[in-house]
Design a protein around this motif. Structure first.
Motif, PDB file in Angstrom:
ATOM      1  N   TYR A 176      -9.034  14.547  10.354  1.00  0.00           N
ATOM      2  CA  TYR A 176      -9.123  14.615   8.895  1.00  0.00           C
ATOM      3  C   TYR A 176      -8.538  13.340   8.309  1.00  0.00           C
ATOM      4  O   TYR A 176      -7.458  12.887   8.722  1.00  0.00           O
ATOM      5  N   THR A 177      -9.258  12.766   7.332  1.00  0.00           N
ATOM      6  CA  THR A 177      -8.831  11.526   6.692  1.00  0.00           C
ATOM      7  C   THR A 177      -8.503  11.806   5.228  1.00  0.00           C
ATOM      8  O   THR A 177      -9.282  12.447   4.514  1.00  0.00           O
ATOM      9  N   TRP A 178      -7.337  11.307   4.815  1.00  0.00           N
ATOM     10  CA  TRP A 178      -6.831  11.596   3.461  1.00  0.00           C
ATOM     11  C   TRP A 178      -6.532  10.282   2.745  1.00  0.00           C
ATOM     12  O   TRP A 178      -5.517   9.651   2.992  1.00  0.00           O
ATOM     13  N   PRO A 179      -7.416   9.852   1.828  1.00  0.00           N
ATOM     14  CA  PRO A 179      -7.122   8.659   1.013  1.00  0.00           C
ATOM     15  C   PRO A 179      -6.103   8.993  -0.074  1.00  0.00           C
ATOM     16  O   PRO A 179      -6.237   9.997  -0.776  1.00  0.00           O
ATOM     17  N   ILE A 180      -5.069   8.202  -0.187  1.00  0.00           N
ATOM     18  CA  ILE A 180      -4.040   8.419  -1.202  1.00  0.00           C
ATOM     19  C   ILE A 180      -4.037   7.224  -2.149  1.00  0.00           C
ATOM     20  O   ILE A 180      -3.794   6.087  -1.740  1.00  0.00           O
ATOM     21  N   LYS A 181      -4.311   7.497  -3.424  1.00  0.00           N
ATOM     22  CA  LYS A 181      -4.396   6.439  -4.423  1.00  0.00           C
ATOM     23  C   LYS A 181      -3.088   6.335  -5.215  1.00  0.00           C
ATOM     24  O   LYS A 181      -2.365   7.314  -5.364  1.00  0.00           O
ATOM     25  N   SER A 182      -2.834   5.126  -5.713  1.00  0.00           N
ATOM     26  CA  SER A 182      -1.661   4.873  -6.559  1.00  0.00           C
ATOM     27  C   SER A 182      -0.379   5.401  -5.914  1.00  0.00           C
ATOM     28  O   SER A 182       0.359   6.209  -6.489  1.00  0.00           O
ATOM     29  N   PHE A 183      -0.102   4.936  -4.720  1.00  0.00           N
ATOM     30  CA  PHE A 183       1.038   5.442  -3.966  1.00  0.00           C
ATOM     31  C   PHE A 183       2.356   5.236  -4.719  1.00  0.00           C
ATOM     32  O   PHE A 183       3.224   6.105  -4.718  1.00  0.00           O
ATOM     33  N   SER A 184       2.487   4.087  -5.357  1.00  0.00           N
ATOM     34  CA  SER A 184       3.752   3.806  -6.053  1.00  0.00           C
ATOM     35  C   SER A 184       3.973   4.725  -7.245  1.00  0.00           C
ATOM     36  O   SER A 184       5.092   4.836  -7.752  1.00  0.00           O
ATOM     37  N   SER A 185       2.912   5.399  -7.691  1.00  0.00           N
ATOM     38  CA  SER A 185       3.025   6.297  -8.847  1.00  0.00           C
ATOM     39  C   SER A 185       3.323   7.741  -8.451  1.00  0.00           C
ATOM     40  O   SER A 185       3.475   8.605  -9.325  1.00  0.00           O
ATOM     41  N   LEU A 186       3.408   7.992  -7.148  1.00  0.00           N
ATOM     42  CA  LEU A 186       3.695   9.364  -6.708  1.00  0.00           C
ATOM     43  C   LEU A 186       5.137   9.718  -7.051  1.00  0.00           C
ATOM     44  O   LEU A 186       6.067   9.035  -6.639  1.00  0.00           O
ATOM     45  N   THR A 187       5.318  10.785  -7.815  1.00  0.00           N
ATOM     46  CA  THR A 187       6.653  11.130  -8.321  1.00  0.00           C
ATOM     47  C   THR A 187       7.244  12.395  -7.697  1.00  0.00           C
ATOM     48  O   THR A 187       8.453  12.613  -7.785  1.00  0.00           O
ATOM     49  N   LEU A 188       6.394  13.205  -7.080  1.00  0.00           N
ATOM     50  CA  LEU A 188       6.900  14.434  -6.478  1.00  0.00           C
ATOM     51  C   LEU A 188       7.540  14.137  -5.125  1.00  0.00           C
ATOM     52  O   LEU A 188       7.249  13.126  -4.492  1.00  0.00           O
ATOM     53  N   ASP A 189       8.425  15.047  -4.712  1.00  0.00           N
ATOM     54  CA  ASP A 189       9.060  14.875  -3.402  1.00  0.00           C
ATOM     55  C   ASP A 189       8.063  15.040  -2.264  1.00  0.00           C
ATOM     56  O   ASP A 189       8.175  14.371  -1.229  1.00  0.00           O
ATOM     57  N   ARG A 190       7.078  15.939  -2.462  1.00  0.00           N
ATOM     58  CA  ARG A 190       6.176  16.289  -1.364  1.00  0.00           C
ATOM     59  C   ARG A 190       4.748  16.407  -1.859  1.00  0.00           C
ATOM     60  O   ARG A 190       4.495  16.878  -2.979  1.00  0.00           O
ATOM     61  N   LEU A 246      -3.861   4.140   8.332  1.00  0.00           N
ATOM     62  CA  LEU A 246      -4.899   3.239   8.808  1.00  0.00           C
ATOM     63  C   LEU A 246      -4.680   1.801   8.346  1.00  0.00           C
ATOM     64  O   LEU A 246      -4.215   1.546   7.228  1.00  0.00           O
ATOM     65  N   ASP A 247      -5.016   0.904   9.226  1.00  0.00           N
ATOM     66  CA  ASP A 247      -5.152  -0.512   8.879  1.00  0.00           C
ATOM     67  C   ASP A 247      -6.444  -0.632   8.084  1.00  0.00           C
ATOM     68  O   ASP A 247      -7.543  -0.426   8.603  1.00  0.00           O
ATOM     69  N   GLN A 248      -6.309  -0.940   6.807  1.00  0.00           N
ATOM     70  CA  GLN A 248      -7.494  -0.923   5.956  1.00  0.00           C
ATOM     71  C   GLN A 248      -8.400  -2.133   6.156  1.00  0.00           C
ATOM     72  O   GLN A 248      -9.536  -2.142   5.686  1.00  0.00           O
ATOM     73  N   ASN A 249      -7.888  -3.128   6.831  1.00  0.00           N
ATOM     74  CA  ASN A 249      -8.750  -4.263   7.163  1.00  0.00           C
ATOM     75  C   ASN A 249      -9.579  -3.960   8.404  1.00  0.00           C
ATOM     76  O   ASN A 249     -10.769  -4.252   8.451  1.00  0.00           O
ATOM     77  N   GLU A 250      -8.920  -3.378   9.399  1.00  0.00           N
ATOM     78  CA  GLU A 250      -9.611  -2.996  10.626  1.00  0.00           C
ATOM     79  C   GLU A 250      -9.132  -1.597  11.025  1.00  0.00           C
ATOM     80  O   GLU A 250      -8.239  -1.463  11.858  1.00  0.00           O
ATOM     81  N   PRO A 251      -9.693  -0.550  10.419  1.00  0.00           N
ATOM     82  CA  PRO A 251      -9.198   0.815  10.594  1.00  0.00           C
ATOM     83  C   PRO A 251      -9.088   1.268  12.049  1.00  0.00           C
ATOM     84  O   PRO A 251      -8.237   2.075  12.379  1.00  0.00           O
ATOM     85  N   LYS A 252      -9.918   0.755  12.914  1.00  0.00           N
ATOM     86  CA  LYS A 252      -9.915   1.202  14.296  1.00  0.00           C
ATOM     87  C   LYS A 252      -9.099   0.283  15.210  1.00  0.00           C
ATOM     88  O   LYS A 252      -9.012   0.513  16.408  1.00  0.00           O
ATOM     89  N   ALA A 253      -8.527  -0.748  14.629  1.00  0.00           N
ATOM     90  CA  ALA A 253      -7.884  -1.752  15.471  1.00  0.00           C
ATOM     91  C   ALA A 253      -6.372  -1.593  15.536  1.00  0.00           C
ATOM     92  O   ALA A 253      -5.789  -1.650  16.616  1.00  0.00           O
ATOM     93  N   ASP A 254      -5.709  -1.401  14.416  1.00  0.00           N
ATOM     94  CA  ASP A 254      -4.243  -1.502  14.411  1.00  0.00           C
ATOM     95  C   ASP A 254      -3.632  -0.509  13.433  1.00  0.00           C
ATOM     96  O   ASP A 254      -3.053  -0.895  12.430  1.00  0.00           O
ATOM     97  N   GLU A 292      -3.929  -2.603  -2.687  1.00  0.00           N
ATOM     98  CA  GLU A 292      -4.154  -2.272  -4.112  1.00  0.00           C
ATOM     99  C   GLU A 292      -3.547  -0.913  -4.433  1.00  0.00           C
ATOM    100  O   GLU A 292      -4.124  -0.092  -5.145  1.00  0.00           O
ATOM    101  N   ASP A 293      -2.344  -0.680  -3.852  1.00  0.00           N
ATOM    102  CA  ASP A 293      -1.549   0.531  -4.077  1.00  0.00           C
ATOM    103  C   ASP A 293      -2.219   1.793  -3.524  1.00  0.00           C
ATOM    104  O   ASP A 293      -1.867   2.918  -3.902  1.00  0.00           O
ATOM    105  N   ASN A 294      -3.169   1.625  -2.614  1.00  0.00           N
ATOM    106  CA  ASN A 294      -3.839   2.767  -1.980  1.00  0.00           C
ATOM    107  C   ASN A 294      -3.607   2.712  -0.464  1.00  0.00           C
ATOM    108  O   ASN A 294      -3.553   1.638   0.124  1.00  0.00           O
ATOM    109  N   CYS A 295      -3.459   3.876   0.147  1.00  0.00           N
ATOM    110  CA  CYS A 295      -3.336   3.942   1.608  1.00  0.00           C
ATOM    111  C   CYS A 295      -4.186   5.100   2.123  1.00  0.00           C
ATOM    112  O   CYS A 295      -4.640   5.953   1.354  1.00  0.00           O
ATOM    113  N   VAL A 296      -4.404   5.099   3.419  1.00  0.00           N
ATOM    114  CA  VAL A 296      -5.227   6.137   4.043  1.00  0.00           C
ATOM    115  C   VAL A 296      -4.435   6.744   5.210  1.00  0.00           C
ATOM    116  O   VAL A 296      -4.055   6.029   6.149  1.00  0.00           O
TER     117      VAL A 296
END
Length: 311
Positions: A176-190, A246-254, A292-296
């Protein structure tokens, strides 16, 4: 001469002054009993550990069990019809004979630990004591044609639990893959991902953006959690899982990842790592994990089998 025990495992005996704690059987006119057509004598019922027992003496030996030329002693669990279906119990017991000249009770050195159940309600010693030794009054066991036998019984409290592992012929796997946007704006503990199904069970990725426990303030904490509503009662799941960023430049590499093997059940529905990924590493602009403040975040889950438990 001391009492000689001749059971198949040992000739060693022990003596003590203290009478058996649970039952004494005093026999008058032992010779009359042994000459009679009565093959055995069973005592009245006595209570130990909320169960009822009888002590049985074969004055000329239980010949069906190889006890000829000996006195045989047996312990029987009675009134078993009142016990629940599938009952069983373990008990430690020991038989005694009294030396009236020396005021000592003799028994085998090793206590007997036996399992009583529907098909086996009696245990004992076919060769408890040789008749030749017993009948010699100089040994003190038969005086004026009277003798005393006894037994102690200690019921072991049933604390054992059992489990049954059902291993899958082919493990169930999924990702399962979960894209998380605006990581720095996450305010909840969980935060929990949407539920996803692997192996018929509902799972979620769980993250603590600023960490918990040892990771609080320095790491992202990441866990895999199981939805209890999808778990049968008294069942655990044998699981290997990998959580990665995930490495967003090379998701399968590193990718940055950790792998764990755990049992998921009602007592622990989430497993993971408190110090999963250092915040400094995630926030480093030279690293390819936060773009760009997003992670996967991704989870691989492999279900190897189920474990059911019972008392």
């Amino acid at each position: 001469m001391g009492l000689r025990f001749t059971n198949s495992t040992s000739d060693v005996f022990k003596a003590r002054k203290t009478p058996p704690a649970h039952y004494l059987l005093k026999i008058q006119s032992f010779s009359s009993l042994s000459r009679s057509s009565l093959e055995k004598y069973s005592s009245d019922k006595f209570d130990v550990g909320d169960y009822k027992w009888r002590l049985t003496i074969y004055p000329s030996g239980n010949k069906d069990r190889g006890g000829q030329d000996h006195i045989s002693t047996f312990l029987t669990l009675v009134n078993t019809s009142s016990l629940p279906v599938g009952w069983e119990l373990h008990a430690v017991f020991n038989f005694f004979v009294y030396d009236q000249l020396r005021d000592k009770y003799f028994s085998l050195t090793d206590n007997q630990l036996r399992r009583f159940h529907t098909m086996k309600t009696e245990w004992g010693e076919a060769k408890f004591v040789e008749l030749q030794v017993f009948n010699d009054s100089s040994n003190g066991y038969l005086i004026n044609d009277a003798c005393v036998f006894g037994v102690e019984v200690f019921v072991l409290k049933q604390t054992r639990k059992a489990e049954w592992l059902s291993a899958l012929e082919k493990p169930n796997t999924g990702c399962y893959t979960w894209p998380i946007k605006s990581f720095s704006s996450l305010t909840l503990d969980r935060y929990d991902s949407e539920g996803f199904v692997i192996g018929g069970y509902i799972w979620r990725i769980r993250i603590y953006p600023r960490g918990i426990g040892d990771g609080k303030g320095n790491s992202v904490s990441a866990f895999l959690s199981l939805d209890e509503s999808s778990l049968p009662l008294d069942t655990r799941l044998v699981v290997r899982f990998t959580i990665r960023v995930l490495d967003q430049n090379e998701p399968k590499a590193d990718s940055f990842e950790v792998t764990r093997d755990n049992h998921f059940g009602a007592s622990c529905l989430a497993w993971g790592v408190q110090m999963f990924m250092p915040l400094a590493k995630l926030n480093d602009p030279k690293q390819p994990y936060l773009v760009e403040d997003n992670c996967v975040v991704e989870a691989d889950v492999t279900l190897f089998g189920t474990v059911s438990t019972a008392s």
